[in-house]
Structure formats: C-alpha cells, structure tokens
Design a protein around this motif. Structure first.
Motif, PDB file in Angstrom:
ATOM      1  N   LYS A 106       0.838  -1.198   0.000  1.00 62.87           N
ATOM      2  CA  LYS A 106       0.000   0.000   0.000  1.00 62.87           C
ATOM      3  C   LYS A 106       0.876   1.252   0.000  1.00 62.87           C
ATOM      4  CE  LYS A 106      -3.964  -2.147   2.326  1.00 62.87           C
ATOM      5  NZ  LYS A 106      -4.925  -2.335   1.244  1.00 62.87           N
ATOM      6  N   VAL A 147      -7.749   6.170   8.895  1.00 64.65           N
ATOM      7  CA  VAL A 147      -7.673   4.769   8.514  1.00 64.65           C
ATOM      8  C   VAL A 147      -6.228   4.300   8.647  1.00 64.65           C
ATOM      9  CG1 VAL A 147      -8.316   3.080   6.765  1.00 64.65           C
ATOM     10  CG2 VAL A 147      -9.600   5.217   6.947  1.00 64.65           C
ATOM     11  N   LYS A 149      -3.543   1.288   8.107  1.00 60.86           N
ATOM     12  CA  LYS A 149      -3.446   0.107   7.226  1.00 60.86           C
ATOM     13  C   LYS A 149      -2.053  -0.509   7.271  1.00 60.86           C
ATOM     14  CE  LYS A 149      -6.645   1.896   3.751  1.00 60.86           C
ATOM     15  NZ  LYS A 149      -6.889   2.124   2.316  1.00 60.86           N
ATOM     16  N   VAL A 159      -6.808  -3.543   7.715  1.00 59.05           N
ATOM     17  CA  VAL A 159      -7.298  -2.157   7.648  1.00 59.05           C
ATOM     18  C   VAL A 159      -8.168  -1.867   8.872  1.00 59.05           C
ATOM     19  CG1 VAL A 159      -8.754  -0.543   6.356  1.00 59.05           C
ATOM     20  CG2 VAL A 159      -7.234  -2.117   5.140  1.00 59.05           C
ATOM     21  N   GLU A 191      -4.142   7.084   6.736  1.00 65.52           N
ATOM     22  CA  GLU A 191      -4.726   7.985   5.737  1.00 65.52           C
ATOM     23  C   GLU A 191      -6.036   8.586   6.216  1.00 65.52           C
ATOM     24  OE1 GLU A 191      -4.891   5.355   2.288  1.00 65.52           O
ATOM     25  OE2 GLU A 191      -7.011   5.028   2.635  1.00 65.52           O
ATOM     26  N   SER A 192      -6.431   9.655   5.525  1.00 62.34           N
ATOM     27  CA  SER A 192      -7.675  10.298   5.916  1.00 62.34           C
ATOM     28  C   SER A 192      -8.852   9.462   5.431  1.00 62.34           C
ATOM     29  CB  SER A 192      -7.741  11.739   5.407  1.00 62.34           C
ATOM     30  OG  SER A 192      -7.468  11.756   4.046  1.00 62.34           O
ATOM     31  N   PHE A 193      -9.981   9.695   6.059  1.00 60.41           N
ATOM     32  CA  PHE A 193     -11.182   8.904   5.805  1.00 60.41           C
ATOM     33  C   PHE A 193     -11.911   9.501   4.613  1.00 60.41           C
ATOM     34  CE2 PHE A 193     -15.712   8.076   6.570  1.00 60.41           C
ATOM     35  CZ  PHE A 193     -15.692   6.698   6.711  1.00 60.41           C
ATOM     36  N   LEU A 194     -12.281   8.638   3.668  1.00 60.44           N
ATOM     37  CA  LEU A 194     -13.033   9.093   2.495  1.00 60.44           C
ATOM     38  C   LEU A 194     -14.509   8.829   2.724  1.00 60.44           C
ATOM     39  CD1 LEU A 194     -10.736   7.491  -0.217  1.00 60.44           C
ATOM     40  CD2 LEU A 194     -10.944   9.945   0.235  1.00 60.44           C
ATOM     41  N   GLU A 198     -18.808   2.948  -2.050  1.00 59.53           N
ATOM     42  CA  GLU A 198     -17.760   2.225  -2.767  1.00 59.53           C
ATOM     43  C   GLU A 198     -18.277   1.515  -4.007  1.00 59.53           C
ATOM     44  OE1 GLU A 198     -14.664   0.104  -0.305  1.00 59.53           O
ATOM     45  OE2 GLU A 198     -16.041   0.703   1.282  1.00 59.53           O
ATOM     46  N   LYS A 220     -19.510  -5.688   1.854  1.00 61.58           N
ATOM     47  CA  LYS A 220     -18.435  -6.245   2.691  1.00 61.58           C
ATOM     48  C   LYS A 220     -18.866  -6.637   4.089  1.00 61.58           C
ATOM     49  CE  LYS A 220     -14.981  -3.552   0.381  1.00 61.58           C
ATOM     50  NZ  LYS A 220     -13.861  -4.068  -0.311  1.00 61.58           N
ATOM     51  N   VAL A 288      -9.702   3.978  -3.331  1.00 59.94           N
ATOM     52  CA  VAL A 288      -9.495   3.434  -1.980  1.00 59.94           C
ATOM     53  C   VAL A 288      -8.339   2.450  -2.024  1.00 59.94           C
ATOM     54  CG1 VAL A 288     -10.524   2.092  -0.105  1.00 59.94           C
ATOM     55  CG2 VAL A 288     -11.931   3.677  -1.401  1.00 59.94           C
ATOM     56  N   GLU A 289      -8.306   1.641  -3.063  1.00 65.15           N
ATOM     57  CA  GLU A 289      -7.240   0.654  -3.203  1.00 65.15           C
ATOM     58  C   GLU A 289      -7.198   0.168  -4.639  1.00 65.15           C
ATOM     59  OE1 GLU A 289      -8.024  -3.175  -1.458  1.00 65.15           O
ATOM     60  OE2 GLU A 289     -10.159  -3.047  -1.885  1.00 65.15           O
TER      61      GLU A 289
HETATM   62  P1  AMP Z   1      -8.511  -1.620   1.540  1.00 57.57           P
HETATM   63  O1  AMP Z   1      -7.966  -2.991   1.845  1.00 57.57           O
HETATM   64  O2  AMP Z   1      -7.491  -0.551   1.461  1.00 57.57           O
HETATM   65  O3  AMP Z   1      -9.484  -1.621   0.435  1.00 57.57           O
HETATM   66  O4  AMP Z   1      -9.520  -1.292   2.735  1.00 57.57           O
HETATM   67  C1  AMP Z   1     -10.588  -2.166   3.063  1.00 57.57           C
HETATM   68  C2  AMP Z   1     -11.863  -1.370   3.258  1.00 57.57           C
HETATM   69  O5  AMP Z   1     -11.670  -0.383   4.273  1.00 57.57           O
HETATM   70  C3  AMP Z   1     -12.301  -0.594   2.038  1.00 57.57           C
HETATM   71  O6  AMP Z   1     -13.007  -1.376   1.146  1.00 57.57           O
HETATM   72  C4  AMP Z   1     -13.136   0.483   2.682  1.00 57.57           C
HETATM   73  O7  AMP Z   1     -14.420  -0.011   3.040  1.00 57.57           O
HETATM   74  C5  AMP Z   1     -12.382   0.792   3.945  1.00 57.57           C
HETATM   75  N1  AMP Z   1     -11.416   1.893   3.706  1.00 57.57           N
HETATM   76  C6  AMP Z   1     -10.129   1.773   3.376  1.00 57.57           C
HETATM   77  N2  AMP Z   1      -9.541   2.977   3.231  1.00 57.57           N
HETATM   78  C7  AMP Z   1     -10.491   3.901   3.472  1.00 57.57           C
HETATM   79  C8  AMP Z   1     -10.523   5.329   3.488  1.00 57.57           C
HETATM   80  N3  AMP Z   1      -9.431   6.060   3.256  1.00 57.57           N
HETATM   81  N4  AMP Z   1     -11.684   5.931   3.785  1.00 57.57           N
HETATM   82  C9  AMP Z   1     -12.791   5.203   4.067  1.00 57.57           C
HETATM   83  N5  AMP Z   1     -12.836   3.862   4.074  1.00 57.57           N
HETATM   84  C10 AMP Z   1     -11.704   3.202   3.779  1.00 57.57           C
END
Ligand code: AMP
Ligand code: GLY
Length: 433
Positions: A106, A147, A149, A159, A191-194, A198, A220, A288-289
């Motif tokens: 990441k 967040v 990670k 996460v 990281e900041s929250f978005l 999704e 999810k 987000v990823e």
């Molecule tokens: P990731 O493995 O990075 O996708 O994170 C798993 C889940 O966490 C994502 O599908 C989102 O639901 C949540 N998530 C990750 N990063 C953020 C973010 N910056 N803001 C809000 N939700 C997040």
C-alpha cells in the motif's frame, strides 16, 4: 488448447466457467480448485497443487504443455508467479511481482498515486511505532476517523477504520508491536477517511490498451444494511448505477490511463486484471485501493455478463492486441449472493453436509459457484467461511435479485447464513430495473 486456472475460491470457479465457455478450450486444470470445480465435469479437472506452489505449477505447465494460465488470487502474484512463468516462455495472465505492488504494497500504491496525481486519500507512511504515535497525537479530534493500514498483504484484514485517537493508537500497537499482521505491518499507512459509497471497476490490460468490465458493488459487512463486521464480501451485483457513464469516464481519465502510463514509464508495465476500488462522493471518484486481480465476490457477477470470448480476450492481452478483439457485455444485470457458515467472519464450523435440492434452477443464467466446499466420496461438505455463491443473470437487476434469492433457498447446510439485501442499495440510486 489447455488452460490452467490458479486459485480455490468462487472467483476461480467463475473464471473456470468463463474459460470453459470459450470454444477453443479442450482442457481446464484448476489448482487447487474446490468442491465445485471438482464436479464441473467435462473438460475441467482439479490439480492438487497449492496456488502458492510456484515451482510445482511451472513444472506442471511445462510437462503438460499448458497453453494459457490465469491467476485468481494475489499471493502467487506477490511470489512472482508471472515472472517465473514468463522466464520459462509460458503464457500467463497477471502482473509481475513488481507491478503487483499496486496491491501488495500500500505504501508503493499510495506513493505511486501521489506521483501521478491519481485522486486518493491523503496519507503518511510510517516504519516504526513512535513516529506513527507522534503523528496520531498531533492530530485534532476533528481529524478522526482515520484509517490505519498494514502496507503488505494481510488477507484482507489489515485495515482499521479508527473512529477515535485511542482506536488509532491501539491499531498502531497491534500492527507494530503485537505484530498481529506479521511482516505485512513493517510499514503502516495512516490515511484520511473518504466519505461516499464504494464501487469496483475491473480492467483487463496488456500494459497499454485496456478493456473495461461492468462496474459492480461488493457488500463487505456481515449484516444487512451494511452493519457488523467486515468479511471477504457477502454479495455483489453489476452493473452498479452508482458508476454512471460520466463517472466511468472520470475513472478512465484520472485513474486508469495515468496508472497504466505511470507503470510503463517506471519500467514495470502493468498487465492482467486491475481492480480499481473506488469511493464515489458527489460524483467525484477517488481510489481506496488497487488490487492486482479480480475481486471476489464481484467476479462472480461480472464474469457471467461478458458476452464475448473470454479466452480470446486473455490471449489478445498477452499479444498486445487487446483493442483488436471484441469485449462485449450482455444486456441486463447479475446478482451474486454468498452463502456463509454460521458464525463467519468469527469462528465457524466446517464439515457440514451440503444439500443442493433438485429444485435448484441451474441454467446458463443461474450458477452456483463453490468456495469453501470439498467433495468427499461424492458428498459435498463445507470447508470454509464463505461456502458458496449463487449468481443469477436476468434482463433487469430486480429480476436477477429475485432469481438469485429464489435459487439460494434450494441450497442447505446447518447454520447457513446469507444477507437478504444484496443489490438493494442500487435502488437508492435510482436503478429502474
Ligand atoms: P482496503 O484494503 O485498502 O481496500 O480497505 C478495506 C476497506 O476499508 C475498504 O473497502 C473500505 O471499506 C475501507 N477503507 C479503506 N480505506 C479507506 C478510506 N481512506 N476511507 C474510508 N474507508 C476506507
Ligand atoms: N471484494 C473485495 C476483494 O476482492 O478484495
């Protein structure tokens, strides 16, 4: 031709089925496969090699003259399976280990997005607890949620959405000191929250050209109304009306095109499937990823909607002529509902007998994809948390939901659980189906 599909989930069952639909395929080996790929019959056969047994898979592909290999999960990509197959002159769909860092690191993905101006959450990367703690202590109360990670692969679990400073500090301690994610947390991204909703967009790319699958949405959380714990995904549907044609255009322009160009410029062109995990807020997409593969359960909804020849597209992606082949989607929609073991995502039992009633309406449009199942002396048993998924393709989303739920009633085992609201969020967005 002979095709090897690597992985053991419902996504790989769906991949095997999409490959089997291609006219030119005589034999499909699934390594290791599951109880569903074991009983597909015809040209499909399980191969008792783990997805991470890279050398075993290379040897098999050479000795059996496999023409094409498709990688489902991320672990073999991180281990460099694509690099090893290519060194041996074998044709394989997927990114190299260094290109797969878009998922497997990441910190790499975040720095890469920053370099190319790809919209994503603000972040900092930390290599030790004291600096991460000092950063969290320096934030204002209004800066939460944040967040936290683990940078590396953590089986989808690394996460933590920290609502408060105390939760963020706890996540830092778990990752750096208690090592609950092992080496995956050698680096930690904060990281900041978005805000927003999704969606998942998958592309198949040869490194330069790319083709888009239909946009989808995962579900999810374990509970209805997106409540409770995070899981590997309890269902999906496609196409997702949240991703309007205008948003898709922005995703191509701001994310996909610069990402492929950046990866080429940095000397590790990205090939294979790219999963763009998006947060969409007021019509504005951010990433987000990235994942280096198709999503599960989204693939079980998205792949059955591909109308053109899947293998021809995979082959074209290896030959750099992706823009020359058809890549058409069926009209209508698909819904996938996951059937899980009671207790999942916490402790759950395995070894429960599965019955698929004679009334299960299997057809080209109603599919049962296995994940946590094993076939023992002809009987099917549960062997994992997410056990099966049912996909229905229909002219409208509403019908595909109804058909999927009508079908899942015919599948039974002790403790079986599924969400009753897969796809419902589409109607908040004005889907008319
Ligand atoms: P990731 O493995 O990075 O996708 O994170 C798993 C889940 O966490 C994502 O599908 C989102 O639901 C949540 N998530 C990750 N990063 C953020 C973010 N910056 N803001 C809000 N939700 C997040
Ligand atoms: N559906 C989420 C994932 O495959 O990562």
């Amino acid at each position: 031709m002979k095709v090897l599909v690597i992985g053991s989930g419902a996504r790989e069952h769906a991949l095997a089925q999409a490959v089997a639909r291609s006219g030119n395929v005589k034999k499909i080996h699934v390594a290791p496969g599951n109880g569903g790929t074991a009983i597909m019959g015809g040209k499909v056969e399980n191969l008792p090699l783990k997805a991470t047994d890279v050398e075993g898979l290379v040897d098999f592909a050479i000795s059996e003259s496999v023409d094409l290999t498709v990688v489902g999960p991320e672990q073999p990509l991180e281990l460099g399976i694509v690099d090893r197959f290519r060194e041996k002159g074998l044709r394989i769909v997927g990114p190299t280990a260094s290109a797969a860092r878009l998922e497997t690191s990441k910190s790499f993905a975040k720095d890469f997005m920053r370099r190319y101006g790809i919209p994503s959450a603000d972040y900092r990367v930390f290599a030790a607890a004291p600096e991460a703690r000092a950063f969290v202590e320096s934030l204002c109360d209004g800066d939460f949620p944040r967040v936290v990670k683990a940078s590396g692969l953590a089986a989808g679990k690394g996460v933590v959405v920290a609502e408060t400073r105390a939760q963020a500090l706890q996540a830092i301690a778990e990752m750096f000191e208690e090592r609950v994610f092992g080496d995956a947390a050698d680096e930690v991204v904060i990281e900041s929250f978005l805000k927003g909703e999704e969606a998942s967009v998958f592309v198949l790319t040869d490194g330069t050209d790319y083709r888009l699958f239909l946009p989808s949405q995962d579900h999810k959380r374990i509970g209805e109304g997106d409540t409770g714990k995070n899981t590997g995904g309890m269902g999906a549907y496609a196409p997702a009306p949240l991703v309007t044609p205008e948003i898709m255009r922005l995703v191509e322009e701001r994310v996909i095109v610069p990402a492929l160009e950046g990866m080429r410029m940095e000397g590790h062109p990205y090939t294979g499937f790219l999963y763009v995990g998006l947060m969409i807020d007021n019509g504005e997409p951010s990433v987000v990823e990235f994942n280096a593969r198709l999503g599960d359960p989204e693939a079980q909804a998205v792949l059955p909607l591909l109308d053109s020849d899947f293998v021809a597209a995979l082959e074209a992606s290896l030959d750099g002529r992706l823009s020359d082949v058809p890549f058409e989607m069926k009209p209508g929609a698909a819904t996938t509902v996951v059937l899980a073991a009671g207790g999942y995502p916490d402790r759950y039992e395995t070894g429960r007998k599965i019955t698929i009633g004679a009334g299960f309406p299997a057809s080209d449009n109603v599919m049962l994809f296995h994940a946590g199942t094993v076939s023992r002396q002809g009987a099917l048993e549960t062997s994992g948390g997410r056990v099966l998924s049912v996909t229905a393709v229909a002219p409208t989303l509403r019908e595909s939901i109804d058909v999927a739920y009508g079908a899942i009633r015919h599948v039974e085992f002790d403790g079986a659980y599924y969400r009753r609201d897969i796809g419902a969020k589409a109607f908040r967005r004005g889907a008319t189906g």
